[in-house]
Each structure stands twice: as C-alpha cells, then as structure tokens.
Scaffold this motif. Structure first.
Motif, PDB file in Angstrom:
ATOM      1  N   VAL A   1      -5.821   5.660   9.026  1.00 48.67           N
ATOM      2  CA  VAL A   1      -5.041   6.419   8.058  1.00 48.67           C
ATOM      3  C   VAL A   1      -5.309   7.882   8.379  1.00 48.67           C
ATOM      4  O   VAL A   1      -6.440   8.351   8.249  1.00 48.67           O
ATOM      5  CB  VAL A   1      -5.429   6.095   6.607  1.00 48.67           C
ATOM      6  CG1 VAL A   1      -4.582   6.918   5.639  1.00 48.67           C
ATOM      7  CG2 VAL A   1      -5.278   4.599   6.325  1.00 48.67           C
ATOM      8  N   ALA A   2      -4.281   8.581   8.836  1.00 48.42           N
ATOM      9  CA  ALA A   2      -4.445   9.961   9.290  1.00 48.42           C
ATOM     10  C   ALA A   2      -3.403  10.824   8.599  1.00 48.42           C
ATOM     11  O   ALA A   2      -2.200  10.662   8.832  1.00 48.42           O
ATOM     12  CB  ALA A   2      -4.285  10.044  10.805  1.00 48.42           C
TER      13      ALA A   2
ATOM     14  N   VAL B   1      -7.359   4.761   1.080  1.00 44.18           N
ATOM     15  CA  VAL B   1      -6.191   4.002   1.529  1.00 44.18           C
ATOM     16  C   VAL B   1      -6.601   2.959   2.561  1.00 44.18           C
ATOM     17  O   VAL B   1      -6.139   1.803   2.526  1.00 44.18           O
ATOM     18  CB  VAL B   1      -5.122   4.952   2.106  1.00 44.18           C
ATOM     19  CG1 VAL B   1      -3.933   4.153   2.647  1.00 44.18           C
ATOM     20  CG2 VAL B   1      -4.654   5.939   1.040  1.00 44.18           C
ATOM     21  N   ALA B   2      -7.479   3.332   3.481  1.00 46.98           N
ATOM     22  CA  ALA B   2      -7.936   2.385   4.503  1.00 46.98           C
ATOM     23  C   ALA B   2      -8.633   1.194   3.862  1.00 46.98           C
ATOM     24  O   ALA B   2      -8.436   0.037   4.280  1.00 46.98           O
ATOM     25  CB  ALA B   2      -8.868   3.083   5.492  1.00 46.98           C
ATOM     26  N   TRP B   3      -9.462   1.454   2.854  1.00 46.86           N
ATOM     27  CA  TRP B   3     -10.146   0.351   2.173  1.00 46.86           C
ATOM     28  C   TRP B   3      -9.146  -0.543   1.451  1.00 46.86           C
ATOM     29  O   TRP B   3      -9.283  -1.774   1.448  1.00 46.86           O
ATOM     30  CB  TRP B   3     -11.185   0.883   1.195  1.00 46.86           C
ATOM     31  CG  TRP B   3     -11.768  -0.206   0.343  1.00 46.86           C
ATOM     32  CD1 TRP B   3     -11.640  -0.373  -0.999  1.00 46.86           C
ATOM     33  CD2 TRP B   3     -12.540  -1.328   0.800  1.00 46.86           C
ATOM     34  NE1 TRP B   3     -12.288  -1.508  -1.412  1.00 46.86           N
ATOM     35  CE2 TRP B   3     -12.850  -2.119  -0.324  1.00 46.86           C
ATOM     36  CE3 TRP B   3     -12.995  -1.736   2.055  1.00 46.86           C
ATOM     37  CZ2 TRP B   3     -13.591  -3.291  -0.242  1.00 46.86           C
ATOM     38  CZ3 TRP B   3     -13.733  -2.909   2.138  1.00 46.86           C
ATOM     39  CH2 TRP B   3     -14.024  -3.669   1.003  1.00 46.86           C
TER      40      TRP B   3
ATOM     41  N   VAL C   1       0.830  -1.203   0.000  1.00 50.33           N
ATOM     42  CA  VAL C   1       0.000   0.000   0.000  1.00 50.33           C
ATOM     43  C   VAL C   1       0.866   1.256   0.000  1.00 50.33           C
ATOM     44  O   VAL C   1       0.579   2.231  -0.701  1.00 50.33           O
ATOM     45  CB  VAL C   1      -0.964  -0.012   1.201  1.00 50.33           C
ATOM     46  CG1 VAL C   1      -1.668   1.326   1.357  1.00 50.33           C
ATOM     47  CG2 VAL C   1      -1.981  -1.132   1.046  1.00 50.33           C
ATOM     48  N   ALA C   2       1.928   1.254   0.792  1.00 50.23           N
ATOM     49  CA  ALA C   2       2.809   2.418   0.849  1.00 50.23           C
ATOM     50  C   ALA C   2       3.396   2.738  -0.521  1.00 50.23           C
ATOM     51  O   ALA C   2       3.574   3.915  -0.871  1.00 50.23           O
ATOM     52  CB  ALA C   2       3.930   2.183   1.861  1.00 50.23           C
TER      53      ALA C   2
ATOM     54  N   HIS D   1      -6.062   8.319  17.278  1.00 50.08           N
ATOM     55  CA  HIS D   1      -7.028   7.327  16.792  1.00 50.08           C
ATOM     56  C   HIS D   1      -8.014   7.962  15.807  1.00 50.08           C
ATOM     57  O   HIS D   1      -9.224   7.797  15.914  1.00 50.08           O
ATOM     58  CB  HIS D   1      -7.772   6.677  17.964  1.00 50.08           C
ATOM     59  CG  HIS D   1      -7.003   5.565  18.599  1.00 50.08           C
ATOM     60  ND1 HIS D   1      -7.526   4.738  19.560  1.00 50.08           N
ATOM     61  CD2 HIS D   1      -5.735   5.144  18.412  1.00 50.08           C
ATOM     62  CE1 HIS D   1      -6.609   3.847  19.943  1.00 50.08           C
ATOM     63  NE2 HIS D   1      -5.519   4.079  19.254  1.00 50.08           N
ATOM     64  N   HIS D   2      -7.467   8.647  14.835  1.00 44.87           N
ATOM     65  CA  HIS D   2      -8.280   9.303  13.810  1.00 44.87           C
ATOM     66  C   HIS D   2      -9.044   8.263  12.986  1.00 44.87           C
ATOM     67  O   HIS D   2      -8.540   7.176  12.699  1.00 44.87           O
ATOM     68  CB  HIS D   2      -7.360  10.108  12.888  1.00 44.87           C
ATOM     69  CG  HIS D   2      -8.051  10.723  11.716  1.00 44.87           C
ATOM     70  ND1 HIS D   2      -8.959  11.739  11.833  1.00 44.87           N
ATOM     71  CD2 HIS D   2      -7.964  10.436  10.384  1.00 44.87           C
ATOM     72  CE1 HIS D   2      -9.393  12.088  10.635  1.00 44.87           C
ATOM     73  NE2 HIS D   2      -8.812  11.304   9.741  1.00 44.87           N
ATOM     74  N   ARG D   3     -10.253   8.625  12.591  1.00 44.12           N
ATOM     75  CA  ARG D   3     -11.037   7.781  11.702  1.00 44.12           C
ATOM     76  C   ARG D   3     -10.849   8.273  10.260  1.00 44.12           C
ATOM     77  O   ARG D   3     -11.113   9.439   9.970  1.00 44.12           O
ATOM     78  CB  ARG D   3     -12.520   7.827  12.080  1.00 44.12           C
ATOM     79  CG  ARG D   3     -13.413   7.000  11.157  1.00 44.12           C
ATOM     80  CD  ARG D   3     -14.868   7.046  11.602  1.00 44.12           C
ATOM     81  NE  ARG D   3     -15.038   6.412  12.901  1.00 44.12           N
ATOM     82  CZ  ARG D   3     -16.198   6.351  13.546  1.00 44.12           C
ATOM     83  NH1 ARG D   3     -17.284   6.916  13.037  1.00 44.12           N
ATOM     84  NH2 ARG D   3     -16.271   5.740  14.718  1.00 44.12           N
TER      85      ARG D   3
END
Length: 371
Positions: A203-204, A181-183, A168-169, A213-215
């Motif tokens: 992913v923040a 990115v989270a998906w 992913v990176a 702990h960002h959503r």
C-alpha cells in the motif's frame, strides 16, 4: 488424477535428466519439491529445511526429518519417504553410495554455498565419486506451462483477491495509514479463505507510490493523491497478483493523464499477447506507448512475470535481451505497466493473463477508472 499428474511430472523430469546426461537430481527448492512430489510443507526461514527430493532414472526419494514424517506420509505417494536422524547430508551420502552413476544435478538457485561445501566434503570423505553438476531452471521450465488444475487454483485465488480489494477500496478514507490498510487486506484475505499471502501487501500512498515495492508505513492517505495497492491471496499453494491504483476525492488532471496512459499501454499489451511471441516483443507492446508519451524512464521494470506456486516465476515479460523467451500456450503471466514520478507518486495497473494460441485470456473481472 493428482497421482497421474505427479507421475507425468516425474516422467518429464527424468527425460530432462537423460537429455543432460545426469544420473540423479537433487531438488532443494520448496516450490519445485511441491510441484514434483505434492509435499506442501514450505520453508518460512532461509536456513530451515522441510526436506529434499533425490530423483534418479529409477528411484524417487523424499528425504525429510521426523517433524514432517506424518505430513509427508499423508501427501506423498509416488516418492519413497526416508527420514534422516543425523541430518540431510548423512542420508544423502548414504543414498548416493547405493545409487548407480555419479553425475548429480543440483539447483544452484536453492543450494547455498555453505550447504554445497558441506555436502561435497561429506561425499568426498565417504570416498564417493560424485560429479556435482549445477543446473538452473530445470524444474522451473516444466512449471511454465500450467495444468488446468493449476489454473483453477489461480482463478480461485484471484477471485478472492479481487473481492477483498473491492471491499477494502470501499472503506478507504483520508487519515487511514498505509499500514492499517495493509493489515485490513491481510485480515480479510485470511478470513475469506486464503491459506496465506502470495506476498506482503503493498500500500503506497502519495509520493510513496513512486516506489514500486514500497513497504506500508505510517503515512496517512490523503485526498487527491495516488494510492497503489498490490496484493494477492495464496490458495492451495497457488498465487494471485493484482494491482490497482486509486485516488480519494476528485482525480487531478495529472492523475487522469498518467492513469489513462498506463491503462492504454496495458490494454494494448493484453490485446497483442499470444503464444509464439517473443517476450521482448510482448514487453514492447506496452513500453513503446509509454516511451512515445515521454515517460520511458519512469517505467523501469518488466511488463510482467509468470505466476504459479511462486508469485514471481518464469516466463518474464522483460525488456532485457538475456531474459528473452518465446511465450507458450498455458503460460500464466501478469501484465503490469507503471509510471513512477519522484515527488509526486505513481500509477501501476496489473492483470493476470493466460496465454493462448492466438490471444491472451484476461482472468480479471475487476474494472478500471474511466476518465
């Protein structure tokens, strides 16, 4: 081999019952239920129950309902499986009426106030002389020291997590949103063999990375801004937990400074952790470096936590005196210092460490920026 492990855990639990003067113990937590019985069903909704364990000095019972009957029969060999028709309460009261003794331990962390009120009322109405004894951390304490098979599962989960992070990176680019990115993380973990997520990926990007702990949302990645990625696969029930902070394009001077400081604090802690050390002292290894650099108030969480069937479990590498404990060989913990600056963003770096007699074995293979 697995049967032998379950038998050993049951014996350890019964020894604790004897030490605490308990005649029986009601297990409500899904991770504790799995740890003691091997039953892998897991609640996904707070009020949903896959069943409970009732353990005495002579009996081991799994109480569940029809939906889980075949599942339980396929996985559980050391517990007698009882299926309730009129709800857990009725079957539990029936069993308490025929089991010896009256001191029943229960898990305060998992039995809700409403459930407790209903069960105690039903026991009283049935004329049972039951003393309900609250317990905290009884099974969790057994879970702190990991069996070699548990460590193997965590290693596998971490290997997959690091593989997917690297993939992913390599695909990150300005304009992708945190949510996209989270998906991608979740999709690749599942396609790679994960049974599920240890937790929802974090992913923040940019100023959002100042929220530990960002959503993930619609904020687009941008060059020159920190991006915290915190992720973990779950394999055979066991969790991985990995955090890296990356930046697109050339790193700014401030990013280099903060990142280098966090990495130095992490490396110092990893070099000093070992069995016999108080968790307060373990946390201080990293915290003192960050405090001396003038960023103490920007490091507002514990250095780390235990990982196993739950992504957050004992022991805790916390600066809070009330949570202080002595590290043991076989503890599996995270080492994750961070610095978070409102309006700019943050940097967190997280490894997993297996505590040994005289050192900490770092399980990670994934490296870091070298500025």
């Amino acid at each position: 081999m697995f049967t032998a492990i379950i038998k050993s855990r049951l014996a350890d639990t019964r020894a604790l019952l004897s030490d605490r003067g308990l005649d029986a113990f009601l297990v409500y937590g899904s991770d504790n239920r799995r740890y003691l019985s091997g039953f892998t069903a897991r609640e996904e909704v707070f009020h949903e129950s896959c069943g409970s364990l009732l353990i005495t000095r002579d009996e081991a019972l799994l109480l569940t309902d029809f939906r889980y009957q075949e599942w339980a029969q396929a996985e559980v060999s050391e517990f007698d499986i009882l299926i309730y028709q009129a709800g857990l309460g009725a079957l539990l009261i029936e069993q308490l009426g025929i089991l010896p003794g009256g001191r029943l331990g229960f898990e305060t962390a998992y039995l809700s106030c409403g459930q407790y009120q209903r069960l105690t009322k039903a026991a009283a109405e049935a004329g049972l002389q039951v003393e309900w004894v609250p317990t905290e951390g009884l099974v969790e304490g057994l879970r702190e020291v990991k069996h070699p098979e548990e460590i193997l599962m965590v290693r596998q989960a971490l290997a997959l997590t690091e593989k997917v992070f690297s993939e992913v990176a390599a695909c990150l680019r300005p304009g992708l949103t945190e949510g996209q990115v989270a998906w991608e993380i979740e999709r690749r973990l599942r396609e790679g063999g994960a049974a599920g997520m240890a937790f929802s990926p974090i992913v923040a990007a940019g100023a959002n990375s100042a929220r530990p702990h960002h959503r993930p949302g619609d904020y687009p990645l941008q060059a020159g801004e920190p991006i915290i990625i915190d992720m973990g696969a779950r394999i055979s029930g066991y969790c991985a937990d990995l955090t890296r902070t990356v930046i697109l394009g050339e790193a700014t001077e401030r990013f280099r400074e903060i990142y280098t400081l966090v990495r130095r604090a992490q490396a110092t802690a990893e070099a000093g952790l070992k069995a016999g050390m108080e968790s307060l002292a373990g946390d201080a290894l990293a915290r003192e470096i960050i405090v001396q650099a003038g960023y103490g108030e920007a490091f507002g969480h514990s250095l780390g936590h235990g990982v196993g069937l739950a992504v957050h479990e004992a022991p805790s590498l916390s600066p809070v005196k009330e949570r202080n404990t002595v590290l043991q060989a076989g503890n599996l913990v995270t080492v994750e210092p961070g610095i978070y600056l409102s309006g700019w963003g943050g940097v967190r770096l997280e490894d997993m460490a297996l505590i040994q007699a005289d050192h900490a074995e770092i399980l990670n293979e994934l490296g870091f920026y070298k500025f």
